[in-house]
Design an enzyme around this catalytic site. Structure first.
Site, PDB file in Angstrom:
ATOM      1  N   SER A 123      -2.957  -7.698   2.818  1.00  0.00           N
ATOM      2  CA  SER A 123      -3.291  -7.521   4.233  1.00  0.00           C
ATOM      3  C   SER A 123      -3.686  -8.857   4.853  1.00  0.00           C
ATOM      4  CB  SER A 123      -4.440  -6.524   4.378  1.00  0.00           C
ATOM      5  OG  SER A 123      -4.071  -5.268   3.891  1.00  0.00           O
ATOM      6  N   LYS A 176     -16.038  -7.661   4.999  1.00  0.00           N
ATOM      7  CA  LYS A 176     -14.804  -8.197   5.600  1.00  0.00           C
ATOM      8  C   LYS A 176     -14.848  -8.034   7.119  1.00  0.00           C
ATOM      9  CE  LYS A 176     -11.808  -7.327   1.620  1.00  0.00           C
ATOM     10  NZ  LYS A 176     -10.589  -6.696   1.106  1.00  0.00           N
ATOM     11  N   HIS A 196       0.838  -1.204   0.000  1.00  0.00           N
ATOM     12  CA  HIS A 196       0.000   0.000   0.000  1.00  0.00           C
ATOM     13  C   HIS A 196       0.878   1.261   0.000  1.00  0.00           C
ATOM     14  CE1 HIS A 196      -3.189  -2.534   2.280  1.00  0.00           C
ATOM     15  NE2 HIS A 196      -3.706  -2.277   1.098  1.00  0.00           N
ATOM     16  N   ARG A 252      -1.879  -6.108  -8.397  1.00  0.00           N
ATOM     17  CA  ARG A 252      -0.813  -7.068  -8.091  1.00  0.00           C
ATOM     18  C   ARG A 252      -0.607  -8.060  -9.218  1.00  0.00           C
ATOM     19  NH1 ARG A 252      -3.126  -7.660  -2.136  1.00  0.00           N
ATOM     20  NH2 ARG A 252      -4.926  -7.112  -3.405  1.00  0.00           N
TER      21      ARG A 252
END
Ligand code: ADP
Length: 162
Positions: A128, A41, A17, A90
């Site tokens: 994360s 989440k 990040h 990514r």
């Protein structure tokens, strides 16, 4: 003035990040890192905690601000005078989701443009959720997150007595 918004869960902030933030901040006059409460989440850190961590990590970046938001990203972007959304990529696994999000946001507001940035290869595979999993099992996350995040994760894991 070009104001860009970098939205995400940041639960927790990783060096991936951070790399995106540094790159994005060079491309705009102001970058707003926007922490989202994502009901889908189950977070390790509250939104307030995530904002506090990011503010500490980014305190030396003069054109970077940290805010939280809920609701539609396009509404938040408009409220801060921005039509640029920054997202990190990514690889192909992120692409289909991110592409769909970008098109959805554009269908909600035709002025919104999504800017995709890839992190440096050394950070590309950090997520994360992996960081949390590795920390939970006592693995070394030193090169994955800023020092403050490492300390806060350790505190949180002790509090929750996993
Ligand atoms: P979200 O729940 O919105 O996906 P995240 O905090 O997981 O929030 O990610 C925010 C953005 O940062 C997403 O665009 C994600 O693809 C990107 N990102 C996360 N980790 C990396 C990384 N290591 N390299 C590049 N981009 C990343």
């Amino acid at each position: 003035m070009h104001i860009a918004v970098y939205p995400g869960s940041f639960d927790p902030t990783t060096n991936g990040h951070l790399d995106i933030i540094k790159r994005a901040a060079k491309l705009c006059d102001k970058l707003i890192v926007a922490v989202l409460e994502n009901p889908a989440k189950k977070p390790l850190f509250t939104v307030e905690e995530r904002v506090t961590h990011l503010k500490e990590i980014l305190k030396d970046y003069e054109n970077v601000e940290v805010q939280s938001f809920s609701g539609l990203l396009v509404d938040f972007a408009k409220s801060v005078g921005s039509n640029i959304v920054v997202r990190g990529l990514r690889g192909v696994t992120d692409f289909s989701y991110e592409f769909q999000m970008a098109l959805t946001n554009r269908s909600l507001d035709n002025e919104i443009e999504t800017l995709f940035i890839s992190a440096d290869t050394q950070y590309l595979f950090f997520s994360s959720s992996q960081v949390k999993e590795i920390a939970l099992f006592g693995g070394n996350i030193d090169n994955m997150v800023p020092q403050i995040i490492k300390e806060e994760i350790n505190k949180k894991l002790k509090e929750k007595s996993y």
